[in-house]
Design a protein around this motif. Structure first.
Motif, mmCIF file in Angstrom:
data_model
loop_
_atom_site.group_PDB
_atom_site.id
_atom_site.type_symbol
_atom_site.label_atom_id
_atom_site.label_comp_id
_atom_site.label_asym_id
_atom_site.label_seq_id
_atom_site.Cartn_x
_atom_site.Cartn_y
_atom_site.Cartn_z
ATOM 1 N N TYR A 51 -1.277 3.476 -8.858
ATOM 2 C CA TYR A 51 -1.710 3.646 -7.493
ATOM 3 C C TYR A 51 -3.549 3.177 -7.373
ATOM 4 O O TYR A 51 -4.125 3.164 -6.206
ATOM 5 N N VAL A 52 -4.130 2.888 -8.371
ATOM 6 C CA VAL A 52 -5.504 2.207 -8.353
ATOM 7 C C VAL A 52 -5.531 0.889 -8.133
ATOM 8 O O VAL A 52 -4.725 0.130 -8.860
ATOM 9 N N LEU A 97 0.858 -1.216 0.061
ATOM 10 C CA LEU A 97 0.054 0.066 -0.021
ATOM 11 C C LEU A 97 0.783 1.119 -0.090
ATOM 12 O O LEU A 97 2.140 1.321 0.316
ATOM 13 N N LEU A 98 0.180 2.449 -0.374
ATOM 14 C CA LEU A 98 0.547 3.681 0.008
ATOM 15 C C LEU A 98 -0.247 4.257 1.139
ATOM 16 O O LEU A 98 -1.420 4.661 0.954
ATOM 17 N N ALA A 99 0.494 4.517 2.296
ATOM 18 C CA ALA A 99 -0.177 4.844 3.530
ATOM 19 C C ALA A 99 -0.051 6.570 3.687
ATOM 20 O O ALA A 99 1.313 6.938 3.604
ATOM 21 N N ALA A 100 -0.908 7.517 3.746
ATOM 22 C CA ALA A 100 -0.857 8.946 3.737
ATOM 23 C C ALA A 100 -1.278 9.416 5.088
ATOM 24 O O ALA A 100 -2.148 8.712 5.645
ATOM 25 N N LEU A 149 -10.442 0.457 -6.333
ATOM 26 C CA LEU A 149 -10.210 1.409 -5.149
ATOM 27 C C LEU A 149 -9.215 2.254 -5.014
ATOM 28 O O LEU A 149 -8.078 1.836 -5.744
ATOM 29 N N SER A 150 -9.218 3.423 -4.376
ATOM 30 C CA SER A 150 -8.074 4.194 -4.341
ATOM 31 C C SER A 150 -6.970 3.322 -3.351
ATOM 32 O O SER A 150 -7.140 2.666 -2.395
ATOM 33 N N GLY A 151 -5.690 3.397 -4.062
ATOM 34 C CA GLY A 151 -4.545 2.989 -3.288
ATOM 35 C C GLY A 151 -4.003 3.659 -2.100
ATOM 36 O O GLY A 151 -3.015 3.181 -1.547
ATOM 37 N N PHE A 152 -4.372 4.799 -1.836
ATOM 38 C CA PHE A 152 -3.965 5.485 -0.714
ATOM 39 C C PHE A 152 -4.741 5.214 0.467
ATOM 40 O O PHE A 152 -6.066 5.311 0.307
#
Length: 394
Positions: free
Chosen positions: A342-343, A288-291, A356-359
């Motif tokens: 990122y999707v 994942l990309l975690a923000a 889904l958004s990858g964020f």
């Protein structure tokens, strides 16, 4: 005279050739056939990430104290794993190589039949290894569905042609719930720093360096995001492979030698500056990309994501290619991700396909750059110089 010179040169090369060849170890990563993950797997990956960094209460990561190639296996672009062996004779395990943790553990032959995760994977039998040394201490690691627990042991660990002596590791006699039941790896090789290891156990790679098994105290990842079942990337111990990236590596110093943490100069989405001077962690143990909260809300709003009760953002699959590029500025260089990066396309509970958004949200003031980012950018983890480097993957 010239003949003698070349004879001596050839003799010297022959003398040291095995040593030179043994310093750079390649571990291959294999692909799975399918590349559509389920929504359940996506949620489990997100849950594990949050527990891993212990940020449910917004804890700041900086306050926590706690040459060979390996082929890695890519399961649904969610997990990359590769082979090791433990003991004498060697007992084989497929392992997740995780820069976001620092402990090595495998399932134990003593696991009960109720522990399905143990039963689905190879298990370590200490009585079958002539180099096993009991430790006596207990160990436990928290995960999203409970605590993995067992005891510590010491044995020989082999990765490709590297043989690491006297490595302390965990033998899991209890694995929680379904966390590891469906994984393509039996256990985890933590490649973070000792400061975050449970009981401050010396990590495997630190032992590799101390035992002079690699020329350079560094390792690097090349993760393919698509490909055949046979090759999903490569983990290289002891250096970098210049054929796996273009241009030169952009190195930046680590801000804290616990996780692989460094400074982001800025984040941009479609030309809009989202934030500047953030911290980030490179983590091969998550897809994942975690923000942080502010960036999470801004980015998903700009993407037009529809929020769900599960803190996910649904996107229109037919509009993916119209979404903007996100750029991470590191060491003054721009590292971009396209929407197809990122999707996340996943299967819903009813069998339908959704986007889904990858964020994902992390309640902390730093980013986690997982395999979505590392799959696009070859990443060098330089332990000896406490720095990390990135370059466009080939």
């Amino acid at each position: 005279m010239h003949s003698l010179f070349w004879l001596l040169s050839l003799w010297t090369l022959c003398l040291f050739w095995p040593r030179l060849q043994g310093k750079l170890i390649r571990i291959p990563i294999q692909f799975q056939a399918s590349f559509v993950a389920s929504r359940r797997q996506y949620r489990a990956s997100r849950s594990s990430l949050l527990v891993k960094y212990n940020v449910a209460g917004g804890q700041d990561i900086t306050s926590r104290t706690s040459g060979a190639t390996e082929t890695l296996d890519n399961r649904l672009n969610l997990e990359y794993a590769g082979p090791i062996s433990i003991g004498t004779p060697g007992q084989p395990f497929n392992m997740l190589f995780d820069t976001g943790s620092a402990n090595l553990w495998v399932p134990s032959a003593e696991c009960s039949a109720k522990n399905l995760a143990c039963q689905h994977h190879h298990r370590y039998n200490s009585s079958a290894s002539s180099t096993y040394v009991p430790d006596g201490r207990r160990f436990a690691i928290a995960y999203g569905t409970g605590s993995l627990s067992g005891r510590l042991a010491q044995d020989t660990v082999s990765i490709a042609q590297l043989v690491v002596r006297n490595q302390t590791f965990g033998i899991a006699t209890h694995e929680p719930g379904s966390t590891f039941v469906d994984t393509n790896f039996a256990g985890i090789v933590g490649l973070g720093f000792r400061a975050i290891a449970e009981q401050r156990i010396k990590p495997l790679f630190e032992n590799m360096c101390e035992q002079h098994l690699v020329d350079e105290c560094m390792f690097s990842f090349y993760l393919k995001r698509n490909g055949s079942e046979r090759m999903g990337g490569e983990l290289l111990f002891g250096g970098v492979d210049k054929t796996k990236f273009s241009g030169s590596l952009t190195y930046v110093p680590l801000t804290y030698a616990r996780y692989w943490q460094f400074q982001l100069d800025g984040i941009e989405l479609g030309g809009t500056i989202i934030n500047k001077n953030r911290q980030a962690i490179a983590d091969t143990g998550t897809a994942l990309l975690a923000a942080p909260p502010r960036e999470y809300l801004i980015i998903n709003s700009l993407l037009g994501g529809l929020p769900t009760s599960d803190k996910e953002h649904l996107l229109n699959c037919s509009e993916i290619d119209k979404l903007p590029e996100i750029v991470f500025i590191i060491g003054g260089q721009r590292f971009g991700l396209q929407p197809r990066d990122y999707v996340r396309t996943v299967t819903n509970d009813d069998g339908s396909t959704i986007c889904l958004s990858g964020f994902t949200l992390i309640e902390a003031e730093f980013w986690i750059l997982g395999d979505v980012f590392i799959g696009r950018y070859y990443t060098a983890f330089d332990v000896g110089h406490t720095r990390i480097g990135f370059a466009p993957a080939a």
